[in-house]
Design a protein around this motif. Structure first.
Motif, short mmCIF file in Angstrom:
data_model
loop_
_atom_site.label_atom_id
_atom_site.label_comp_id
_atom_site.label_asym_id
_atom_site.label_seq_id
_atom_site.Cartn_x
_atom_site.Cartn_y
_atom_site.Cartn_z
N ILE A 156 0.86 -1.18 0.00
CA ILE A 156 0.00 0.00 0.00
C ILE A 156 0.90 1.24 0.00
N ALA A 157 0.48 2.24 -0.77
CA ALA A 157 1.26 3.47 -0.88
C ALA A 157 0.33 4.67 -0.96
N PRO A 158 0.78 5.83 -0.50
CA PRO A 158 -0.03 7.04 -0.68
C PRO A 158 -0.13 7.37 -2.18
N GLU B 173 8.16 0.14 -9.22
CA GLU B 173 8.62 1.53 -9.26
C GLU B 173 9.13 2.01 -7.90
N LEU B 174 9.35 1.07 -6.97
CA LEU B 174 9.69 1.44 -5.59
C LEU B 174 11.18 1.44 -5.31
N ASP B 175 12.00 1.57 -6.32
CA ASP B 175 13.45 1.58 -6.11
C ASP B 175 13.84 2.67 -5.11
N GLY B 176 14.53 2.26 -4.04
CA GLY B 176 15.00 3.19 -3.02
C GLY B 176 13.97 3.53 -1.96
N ALA B 177 12.80 2.91 -2.01
CA ALA B 177 11.72 3.23 -1.06
C ALA B 177 12.02 2.68 0.33
N THR B 178 11.46 3.34 1.34
CA THR B 178 11.46 2.79 2.70
C THR B 178 10.17 1.99 2.86
N VAL B 179 10.29 0.80 3.45
CA VAL B 179 9.16 -0.13 3.49
C VAL B 179 8.93 -0.60 4.93
N CYS B 180 7.73 -0.36 5.47
CA CYS B 180 7.37 -0.88 6.79
C CYS B 180 7.05 -2.36 6.66
N ILE B 181 7.68 -3.18 7.50
CA ILE B 181 7.46 -4.62 7.49
C ILE B 181 7.35 -5.13 8.92
N GLN B 182 6.42 -6.05 9.16
CA GLN B 182 6.25 -6.62 10.49
C GLN B 182 7.31 -7.67 10.76
N THR B 183 7.89 -7.61 11.96
CA THR B 183 8.87 -8.61 12.36
C THR B 183 8.16 -9.90 12.74
N GLU C 168 9.67 -10.30 5.40
CA GLU C 168 11.03 -9.89 5.08
C GLU C 168 11.61 -10.70 3.92
N LEU C 169 11.41 -12.00 3.96
CA LEU C 169 11.97 -12.87 2.92
C LEU C 169 11.30 -12.62 1.57
N ASN C 170 9.97 -12.53 1.59
CA ASN C 170 9.25 -12.27 0.34
C ASN C 170 9.66 -10.92 -0.24
N LEU C 171 9.81 -9.93 0.65
CA LEU C 171 10.17 -8.58 0.22
C LEU C 171 11.56 -8.59 -0.42
N ALA C 172 12.52 -9.23 0.25
CA ALA C 172 13.89 -9.30 -0.28
C ALA C 172 13.91 -10.00 -1.63
N ASP C 173 13.16 -11.10 -1.75
CA ASP C 173 13.13 -11.84 -3.01
C ASP C 173 12.57 -10.97 -4.14
N PHE C 174 11.49 -10.24 -3.85
CA PHE C 174 10.85 -9.43 -4.89
C PHE C 174 11.77 -8.32 -5.37
N PHE C 175 12.38 -7.60 -4.44
CA PHE C 175 13.25 -6.50 -4.84
C PHE C 175 14.51 -7.00 -5.55
N GLY D 140 4.60 8.95 7.82
CA GLY D 140 5.62 9.15 6.81
C GLY D 140 6.96 8.54 7.14
N ALA D 141 6.99 7.65 8.15
CA ALA D 141 8.25 6.98 8.51
C ALA D 141 8.67 5.97 7.46
N CYS D 142 7.71 5.56 6.62
CA CYS D 142 8.02 4.68 5.50
C CYS D 142 7.17 5.10 4.31
N ASP D 143 7.69 4.85 3.12
CA ASP D 143 6.96 5.20 1.91
C ASP D 143 5.78 4.28 1.67
N VAL D 144 6.00 2.99 1.92
CA VAL D 144 4.96 1.99 1.68
C VAL D 144 4.94 1.00 2.84
N TYR D 145 3.83 0.28 2.94
CA TYR D 145 3.68 -0.78 3.94
C TYR D 145 3.35 -2.05 3.18
N THR D 146 3.96 -3.16 3.58
CA THR D 146 3.69 -4.44 2.93
C THR D 146 3.25 -5.48 3.94
#
Length: 339
Positions: free
Chosen positions: A128-130, A140-150, A155-162, A187-193
């Motif tokens: 999700i993004a504003p 199109e999220l190159d360089g984005a900050t991404v909120c992820i739940q610990t 984390e693994l899916n996100l790393a694989d995708f990028f 605004g602490a992160c650009d997107v949340y996954t």
């Protein structure tokens, strides 16, 4: 949402092995209350209402299970769990069943010694993004900050995708959905996954939901469902067939409106009769009475009724059935036969 098994896996497995010898059904009956693990609060799925009564799609399963076993859908004690605490709570016996957006994976099933009793929501990880960010695709999220739940597979899916798309990101770790929402809106992160259903639920709570867009990419398979400990097959059977009863009831056209009539005497459909206990001995096979499934369905309706009431298109969550439609309607929902 999801999982980690790298930290504390042996501890969780040992706890599960230690708690497995207990007869959970006897424990639940003796205390007169089902202990159900849910999320820390996810709109439409599990959250307390204005009267502090837990409501939601996952909560409805817990109430159906309590109705089947104890005869009263309100005899449930809800324990809030995070991605980090949920497995220890189940393994230690603090809860009898975990019913919060948890993905069925090999390692959770085998290594952590849990038993998933079915899938109640077929999902996938999204973003999700504003709208103001001006992106139409996760690519199109190159360089984005991404909120992820610990404590999740996020984390693994996100790393694989990028990595697969040869783009970079900066993770912003958070522990709960509430924290993710706060950080994202600040605004602490650009997107949340997270799971796409969780994104829809979170967006529904925003002051201006239309200012945020769920991007089109689904980057993983996330079959979500309730789970119990290994080693107590009888309890696993009850938890599994309670879920199946809700799914089968929708397929057979058994609803909260007609169940009293359909169960007053045998119908010309033997499957409905066996489900509702007017024919056969299915309840006794579970160690329950003949009307266990009838009570489970009456607690909140069949699967379709529960879906539409809590997260369906007419609710603020606004989810379509999609893969969660009955198999007869092109979806993946399919209960084994009641016979």
């Amino acid at each position: 949402m999801k999982k980690t098994v790298t930290l504390g896996a042996l501890t969780v497995a040992a706890l599960a092995a230690g708690a497995a010898g207990a007869a959970t059904l006897d424990d639940v009956k003796a205390r007169g209350e089902l202990k159900c693990g849910v999320s820390t609060g996810l709109a439409g799925f599990s959250a307390p209402d204005a009267n502090n009564v837990w409501q939601g799609f996952d909560v409805a399963y817990c109430r159906a299970l309590a109705a089947a076993v104890l005869g009263d859908p309100m005899k449930v004690a809800f324990t809030q769990t995070t991605g980090q605490t949920r497995f220890t709570a189940l393994a230690s016996g603090e809860i009898d069943v975990l019913a919060r957006n948890t993905t069925w994976t090999f390692s959770r099933d085998v290594d952590l010694k849990f038993e998933f009793v079915g899938v109640n929501y077929y999902d996938g990880q999204g973003f999700i993004a504003p709208k103001s960010l001006g992106v139409a695709s996760a690519k199109e999220l190159d360089g984005a900050t991404v909120c992820i739940q610990t404590g999740t597979t996020t984390e693994l899916n996100l790393a694989d995708f990028f990595r697969a798309n040869n783009i970079s990101y900066e993770p912003v770790p958070i522990e709960t959905n509430a924290e993710a929402q706060q950080q994202y809106l600040a605004g602490a992160c650009d997107v949340y996954t997270t799971d796409a259903s969780g994104l829809a639920a979170t967006r529904a709570t925003f002051e201006t939901p239309a200012d945020h867009v769920i991007l089109p990419e689904i980057i993983s398979k996330e079959p979500l469902g309730p789970l119990v400990r290994h080693g107590d097959n009888e309890w696993g059977d009850i938890a599994r067939w309670t879920l199946n009863a809700l799914i089968a009831a929708e397929e057979y056209g058994v609803t909260s409106a007609n169940i009293a009539e359909l169960s007053s005497a045998p119908t010309n459909n033997p499957e409905i009769n066996r489900l509702l206990g007017t024919e056969g001995e299915l309840g006794a096979m579970l160690g329950l009475d003949a009307e266990w499934a009838k009570r489970a369905i009456m607690a909140g309706g069949n699967y379709g009724e529960i879906f539409e009431k809590n997260i369906g298109e007419a609710t603020p969550i606004g989810l379509s059935r999609g893969l969660n439609a009955q198999w007869t309607e092109g979806g993946l929902l399919y209960s084994p036969p009641f016979r």
